[in-house]
Design an enzyme around this catalytic site. Structure first.
Site, PDB file in Angstrom:
ATOM      1  CD  GLU A 271      -9.925   0.345 -11.240  1.00 61.51           C
ATOM      2  OE1 GLU A 271      -9.712  -0.104 -12.377  1.00 61.51           O
ATOM      3  OE2 GLU A 271      -9.442  -0.166 -10.199  1.00 61.51           O
ATOM      4  CE  LYS A 340      -5.963   0.293 -15.602  1.00 63.39           C
ATOM      5  NZ  LYS A 340      -6.630  -0.776 -14.817  1.00 63.39           N
ATOM      6  CB  CYS A 390      -6.189  -0.118 -10.950  1.00 64.72           C
ATOM      7  SG  CYS A 390      -6.062  -1.809 -10.311  1.00 64.72           S
TER       8      CYS A 390
END
Length: 512
Positions: A271, A340, A390
């Site tokens: 990430e 995301k 994440c």
């Protein structure tokens, strides 16, 4: 005072059931002291006792938040304790409501306690975990069993909430069987026997199903996919410091070319690995693209991304910022991008900014991130795959969406450097294992500082790296070729039934 000590004991037992302690067997009776404490008092007292148990549990298992906020978020210690205290109080409220509900609605009857406790706890855990912005699934009770492979296989049907319900049911069964008050009434003796049989039966059926599942010989219709996972181990203080930009890029390039010798089918960087906006910074983007060309391997890499606001909508609005994953061809051409969907409070945006105006987020050099709007399924060879970034991996319903849409394996990219050398990285990995079981797909994970590695479709963690080590590995996975399973297709049916039962029971109780 004795009742509060019992509540504290339950909080301690719950905490020790989770990573890094990993004494998962404690979860099966951790709630028994709390049930003893709330049995004889009134509902208000039960509410307080449940809250105390939650405070102990969450202050221990989430203590890493202080290290993260102070050392990586540059938030003053006093303010960090305030933020942690607010988070712990919020989460403890759900255990308080569990204690309140069991006390108020069970009428101290053993059968009611046995039937109500799993439903109430599961419904509340589902509620706190599913909000699209503020949901927080961390330390759900079912995750304590991530190493108990026979137990967690039922998650492919019920999700992690089914594991939670089973644990609470066993706790309630043990409580009823050992509480001396339930032995005083002959009419309740038969109830205790039935509860004992039901507890044992539920446990045996779930574990038996798990062992049967693990004993099946998988049939793979296609060759394995080989994935290179690159762990650069870049300290947070270096990541966004321009003085270290070239060092960061050189490190990832060198590790990638070492892994490329083994000719993987896909290379994965973590990430936000690029200390610039990929596609906007010409020199940095060209360096990455050249690395991909030399490796001659498709790549997933994490990078912040900008999207211009439509001029017709708002000429003065700044560009929108996203935490993104790019999918590059072996020639360095961008084939797709995933933004995301579920952001980290205080990490990527500040919730209730009008009230908490004095707090900045941990990635403080750039503005608040925007949420992506949809899942993306990328195609590589004969298989579709999807990326989670994440924090997203902790949300069951979010992760199942691309599997339902055809992803046959998942890629998780993360930067767990924020956690330091705490239990958080191991807690994070336990949730990765549960997502693999729920969806019956393998998951490969590349982390900046670990844990990088592979989880197979049955929750086995293999090829795991250590944290805070520079490393690379070649993971071999077998993508799922069957149709999506029950949980991937239908989602949280089990927990929604628990929620509906709880709402219905509460409504009936209020009318009575």
């Amino acid at each position: 005072m004795k009742d509060y000590l019992k509540a504290i004991l339950s909080g301690l037992l719950l905490a020790f059931a989770f990573p890094k302690f990993n004494l998962e067997f404690l979860a099966w009776f951790a709630l028994v002291p709390l049930l003893f404490a709330i049995y004889s008092g009134n509902a208000r007292q039960a509410l307080r006792l449940g809250f105390v148990a939650g405070l102990v549990f969450y202050f221990i298992t989430l203590s890493w938040v202080i290290n993260t906020l102070v050392n990586y978020g540059n938030i003053p210690t006093v303010m960090s304790w305030l933020i942690l205290s607010l988070l712990v109080a919020y989460l403890s409220l759900f255990i308080a409501l569990f204690a309140y509900g069991v006390n108020r609605f069970s009428k101290s009857h053993p059968v009611n306690i046995f039937l109500l406790a799993p439903v109430i706890w599961t419904a509340l855990e589902y509620l706190r975990s599913t909000h699209s912005i503020y949901g927080f699934s961390w330390q759900g009770l079912g995750y304590s069993q991530f190493q108990s492979l026979p137990v967690i296989q039922m998650a492919s049907i019920t999700g992690v909430y089914g594991i939670t319900a089973l644990i609470v049911l066993v706790n309630a069964g043990v409580f009823v069987l050992i509480h001396p008050a339930f032995g005083k009434y002959p009419a309740w003796q038969n109830s205790r026997k039935r509860i004992a049989v039901a507890t044992l039966l539920f446990l045996l059926v779930c574990v038996g199903y798990g062992k049967w599942t693990l004993n099946q010989v998988p049939v793979y219709g296609t060759p394995p996919v080989r994935v290179g996972l690159i762990q650069g181990n870049i300290p947070q203080k270096m990541k966004w410091n321009p003085a270290y930009r070239n060092e960061v890029l050189r490190r990832y390039r060198n590790l990638t070319l070492k892994a490329a010798v083994f000719k993987p089918d896909l290379m994965v960087w973590p990430e936000a690995v690029t200390p610039f906006f990929f596609g906007r910074d010409a020199s940095g983007t060209e360096y990455v693209v050249d690395t991909v060309r030399q490796a001659q391997t498709p790549m997933i890499l994490g990078s912040p991304a900008l999207k211009e606001t439509e001029p017709a909508l708002n000429k003065s609005a700044p560009p929108r910022l996203y935490n993104s994953a790019y999918f590059l061809s072996p020639q360095g051409v961008t084939l797709g991008r995933y933004d995301k969907n579920h952001l980290v409070p205080f990490g990527e945006f500040v919730p209730f900014r009008s009230i908490l105006f004095f707090i900045d987020k941990m990635v403080a050099n750039i503005g608040d991130f925007e949420r992506g709007e949809r899942a993306e399924v990328f195609q590589l060879g004969n298989h579709g795959f999807a990326v989670s970034i994440c924090f997203e991996i902790i949300f069951p319903d979010l992760v199942r969406q691309p599997v339902k849409q055809g992803a046959s394996y998942l890629v998780n990219i993360t930067n767990d450097a924020w956690f330091g050398k705490s239990a958080a990285s191991y807690q994070h990995m336990s949730m990765v294992a549960m997502r693999a079981v729920e969806n019956r797909v393998p998951i490969v994970r590349a982390a900046n500082t670990g844990i990088s590695g592979t989880v197979d479709a049955y929750g086995r963690i293999v090829d795991a790296t250590e944290i805070f080590e520079e490393d690379w590995l070649i993971a071999k996975i077998h993508p799922q070729t069957a149709e999506p399973g029950f949980y991937s297709t239908y989602g949280d049916v089990f927990s929604q039934i628990c929620l509906a039962l709880e709402i219905g029971r509460a409504s009936c109780r209020e009318r009575v």
